[in-house]
Motif scaffolding. Structure first.
Motif, short mmCIF file in Angstrom:
data_model
loop_
_atom_site.label_atom_id
_atom_site.label_comp_id
_atom_site.label_asym_id
_atom_site.label_seq_id
_atom_site.Cartn_x
_atom_site.Cartn_y
_atom_site.Cartn_z
N GLU A 136 6.68 2.13 8.30
CA GLU A 136 5.61 1.39 7.59
C GLU A 136 5.02 0.39 8.56
OE1 GLU A 136 3.11 0.13 5.70
OE2 GLU A 136 4.26 0.52 3.87
N ASP A 137 3.69 0.37 8.66
CA ASP A 137 3.05 -0.54 9.61
C ASP A 137 2.90 -1.96 9.06
OD1 ASP A 137 1.22 0.85 7.89
OD2 ASP A 137 -0.41 -0.14 8.95
N GLU A 138 2.91 -2.11 7.72
CA GLU A 138 2.77 -3.46 7.16
C GLU A 138 4.13 -4.16 7.16
OE1 GLU A 138 0.27 -3.31 3.40
OE2 GLU A 138 0.12 -1.26 4.18
N LYS A 175 2.21 2.65 -4.26
CA LYS A 175 2.19 1.19 -4.15
C LYS A 175 1.27 0.60 -5.19
CE LYS A 175 2.69 1.18 0.89
NZ LYS A 175 1.97 0.94 2.14
N MET A 219 -0.17 5.95 5.02
CA MET A 219 -1.24 5.39 5.86
C MET A 219 -0.65 4.63 7.03
SD MET A 219 -3.93 6.39 4.25
CE MET A 219 -5.35 5.35 4.59
N ASP A 225 5.56 5.76 5.02
CA ASP A 225 4.25 5.36 4.51
C ASP A 225 3.21 6.40 4.90
OD1 ASP A 225 2.32 3.72 3.34
OD2 ASP A 225 1.82 2.84 5.27
#
Ligand code: CA
Length: 237
Positions: free
Chosen positions: A10-12, A106, A56, A54
């Protein structure tokens, strides 16, 4: 189940930390990747038991990564729980077709995520608990779990994958009353939007395929108000 290794891609950072924290609370070993390229390297090196992925991501997207992992024999079996911001049915189906085992939209509750992770792991544990060459044979019923063949009274019967998995679970839990929820959990696992009546529909088809008289089944018995039972003794007759 605790101690199993889970890769969170996950990039966030906030979501990554939230997922990490909640899984670690349940004693999972958690490793993190903020993009697809790093995730690929980590998968090779760490061989996680499950990946929370994730959709995205910058660079290599979650779908591409998923497809990539499914194509390699050494990673094709690793279960994937996909996270997405999109709630559309089409996205859900694309994710599952790309080989994700389950799908979570989400914003999700950390408790639900942990529950889904556990459900997927339970299911894969059960699948891997039989050696691939295992054959079930009793009386007129023979099931080959590695070739997915079912022979009844000497004749091959055609079953869909779900019917086969359902039959497999029934014969592995003979003479036990299995509720619809148990069957849903074990055979359909974390698949979303599955109606309990799906179980009845599959049981009906399975009976048609294997019972002598599907209106008066000898093997797959209905336990009124609860679910079903595989009557193994009837195979001895
Ligand atoms: Ca993202």
């Amino acid at each position: 189940m605790s101690g199993q290794k889970i890769l969170v891609v996950e990039d966030e950072p906030d979501i990554r930390k939230l997922v990490h924290y909640n899984l670690a609370q349940e004693r999972f070993k958690v490793i993190e990747a903020e993009d697809g390229e790093k995730a690929l390297k980590l998968v090779q090196r760490e061989k996680p038991h499950l990946i929370v992925l994730d959709l995205m991501l910058p660079g290599l997207s979650g779908l591409e990564l998923c497809r990539n992992l499914r194509e390699r024999p050494e990673t094709s079996q690793i279960p994937i729980l996909m996270l997405t911001a999109k709630a559309g049915e089409a996205d859900r189906i694309v994710g599952l077709e790309m080989g994700a085992d389950d799908y979570l939209t989400k914003p999700f509750s950390p408790r639900e995520l942990v529950a889904r992770v556990k459900a997927i792991l339970r299911r894969t544990e059960m699948q891997s608990s039989h050696p691939v060459s295992e054959v079930y044979e009793k009386g007129p019923l023979k099931i080959n779990f590695s070739t997915y063949e079912t022979i009844v009274r000497g004749k091959a019967v055609r079953l869909t994958l779900k019917e086969f998995e359902l039959l497999g679970f029934l014969v592995q839990n003979p003479n036990r009353v299995l509720s619809r929820d148990q069957l849903l959990d074990r055979v359909w696992g974390g698949e979303v939007f599955v109606d309990p009546r799906t179980v009845d529909v599959h049981i009906r088809r399975l009976r048609k395929a294997i019972e002598k008289n599907d209106r008066k089944p000898d093997w797959i018995l209905t336990v009124r108000g609860v679910g079903y039972k595989f009557h193994e003794k009837a195979l001895e007759k």
